[in-house]
Design a protein around this motif. Structure first.
Motif, PDB file in Angstrom:
ATOM      1  N   ARG A   1       1.903  -2.087  -8.594  1.00 31.34           N
ATOM      2  CA  ARG A   1       1.856  -1.842  -7.149  1.00 31.34           C
ATOM      3  C   ARG A   1       0.467  -1.384  -6.727  1.00 31.34           C
ATOM      4  O   ARG A   1      -0.256  -0.766  -7.509  1.00 31.34           O
ATOM      5  N   ALA A   2       0.114  -1.670  -5.493  1.00 34.34           N
ATOM      6  CA  ALA A   2      -1.164  -1.221  -4.950  1.00 34.34           C
ATOM      7  C   ALA A   2      -1.095   0.283  -4.702  1.00 34.34           C
ATOM      8  O   ALA A   2      -0.099   0.786  -4.188  1.00 34.34           O
ATOM      9  N   VAL A   3      -2.133   0.978  -5.122  1.00 29.07           N
ATOM     10  CA  VAL A   3      -2.242   2.421  -4.888  1.00 29.07           C
ATOM     11  C   VAL A   3      -3.625   2.704  -4.313  1.00 29.07           C
ATOM     12  O   VAL A   3      -4.576   1.972  -4.572  1.00 29.07           O
ATOM     13  N   ALA A   4      -3.724   3.769  -3.537  1.00 30.71           N
ATOM     14  CA  ALA A   4      -4.987   4.103  -2.890  1.00 30.71           C
ATOM     15  C   ALA A   4      -5.325   5.560  -3.146  1.00 30.71           C
ATOM     16  O   ALA A   4      -4.437   6.413  -3.259  1.00 30.71           O
ATOM     17  N   VAL A   5      -6.632   5.831  -3.228  1.00 28.91           N
ATOM     18  CA  VAL A   5      -7.123   7.178  -3.471  1.00 28.91           C
ATOM     19  C   VAL A   5      -8.462   7.334  -2.751  1.00 28.91           C
ATOM     20  O   VAL A   5      -9.195   6.356  -2.586  1.00 28.91           O
ATOM     21  N   ALA A   6      -8.753   8.546  -2.316  1.00 27.35           N
ATOM     22  CA  ALA A   6     -10.056   8.852  -1.725  1.00 27.35           C
ATOM     23  C   ALA A   6     -11.005   9.253  -2.851  1.00 27.35           C
ATOM     24  O   ALA A   6     -10.665  10.077  -3.694  1.00 27.35           O
TER      25      ALA A   6
ATOM     26  N   VAL B   1     -12.159  -1.723  -1.050  1.00 25.20           N
ATOM     27  CA  VAL B   1     -12.898  -0.552  -0.604  1.00 25.20           C
ATOM     28  C   VAL B   1     -12.835  -0.481   0.918  1.00 25.20           C
ATOM     29  O   VAL B   1     -13.004  -1.496   1.594  1.00 25.20           O
ATOM     30  N   THR B   2     -12.587   0.727   1.426  1.00 28.11           N
ATOM     31  CA  THR B   2     -12.629   0.954   2.865  1.00 28.11           C
ATOM     32  C   THR B   2     -13.506   2.171   3.120  1.00 28.11           C
ATOM     33  O   THR B   2     -13.315   3.226   2.503  1.00 28.11           O
ATOM     34  N   ILE B   3     -14.472   1.997   4.004  1.00 26.19           N
ATOM     35  CA  ILE B   3     -15.323   3.096   4.477  1.00 26.19           C
ATOM     36  C   ILE B   3     -15.372   2.968   5.985  1.00 26.19           C
ATOM     37  O   ILE B   3     -15.802   1.943   6.514  1.00 26.19           O
TER      38      ILE B   3
ATOM     39  N   ARG C   1     -12.126   4.880   0.548  1.00 27.73           N
ATOM     40  CA  ARG C   1     -10.728   4.674   0.167  1.00 27.73           C
ATOM     41  C   ARG C   1     -10.726   3.528  -0.824  1.00 27.73           C
ATOM     42  O   ARG C   1     -11.185   2.427  -0.512  1.00 27.73           O
ATOM     43  N   LEU C   2     -10.262   3.804  -2.033  1.00 28.00           N
ATOM     44  CA  LEU C   2     -10.250   2.818  -3.106  1.00 28.00           C
ATOM     45  C   LEU C   2      -8.820   2.412  -3.383  1.00 28.00           C
ATOM     46  O   LEU C   2      -7.980   3.252  -3.686  1.00 28.00           O
ATOM     47  N   GLU C   3      -8.555   1.130  -3.254  1.00 27.14           N
ATOM     48  CA  GLU C   3      -7.232   0.592  -3.537  1.00 27.14           C
ATOM     49  C   GLU C   3      -7.302  -0.191  -4.843  1.00 27.14           C
ATOM     50  O   GLU C   3      -8.148  -1.068  -4.992  1.00 27.14           O
TER      51      GLU C   3
ATOM     52  N   HIS D   1       0.785  -1.227   0.000  1.00 22.23           N
ATOM     53  CA  HIS D   1       0.000   0.000   0.000  1.00 22.23           C
ATOM     54  C   HIS D   1       0.818   1.278   0.000  1.00 22.23           C
ATOM     55  O   HIS D   1       1.794   1.406   0.713  1.00 22.23           O
ATOM     56  N   GLN D   2       0.363   2.234  -0.836  1.00 18.61           N
ATOM     57  CA  GLN D   2       0.849   3.604  -0.807  1.00 18.61           C
ATOM     58  C   GLN D   2      -0.322   4.419  -0.283  1.00 18.61           C
ATOM     59  O   GLN D   2      -1.405   4.389  -0.850  1.00 18.61           O
ATOM     60  N   SER D   3      -0.136   5.138   0.790  1.00 24.75           N
ATOM     61  CA  SER D   3      -1.226   5.852   1.424  1.00 24.75           C
ATOM     62  C   SER D   3      -1.628   7.090   0.648  1.00 24.75           C
ATOM     63  O   SER D   3      -0.784   7.835   0.170  1.00 24.75           O
TER      64      SER D   3
END
Length: 132
Positions: free
Chosen positions: A40-45, A79-81, A30-32, A12-14
């Motif tokens: 690589r895994a990337v995350a975005v709001a 997905v993270t909520i 938060r969508l990874e 993960h990259q925050s």
């Protein structure tokens, strides 16, 4: 055991701190995704609208938004909520379905969401076929 392409904690990259905080409150998700070029895994709001069936609608403001292009290349995501997190799969929306997603996002978030509609829209559904 995670399957091919699965996202792991060490990948993960925050995203930015504000996006993390808003996702923690449930204001955005938060969508990874898996980077289509780097792997690589990337995350975005990302803003979202919850549908009655539990799926989530999201839309990009630009056709070349990296997170959207990543979903086009690999529909698996996470997905993270708030304190809930789950594997999901993205389904591309077009026509009336994409328009409904954009309208819902504008109604939920107001003026900042008005630039939506220029990029792809997706429905995110829980992915029960693959443990991540």
């Amino acid at each position: 055991m995670a399957g091919p392409g699965a996202l792991t904690a060490s990948d993960h990259q925050s995203p930015d701190a504000v996006g993390e905080q808003l996702a923690g409150w449930g204001t955005v998700l938060r969508l990874e995704t898996r980077g289509r070029l780097t792997g690589r895994a990337v995350a975005v709001a990302v803003g979202y609208v919850e549908e009655p069936d539990g799926s989530l609608l999201v839309a990009a403001g630009e056709p070349d938004a990296d997170w959207a292009r990543n979903l086009e290349a690999d529909s698996h995501c996470r997905v993270t909520i708030g304190d809930r997190s789950w594997p999901a799969r993205a389904e591309a929306l077009d026509g009336a379905a994409a328009g409904r997603a954009v309208t819902g996002l504008i109604l939920r978030y107001g003026t900042p969401a008005e630039r939506l509609g220029h990029g792809p829209a997706f429905r995110l559904r829980p992915d029960t076929t693959e443990a991540r």
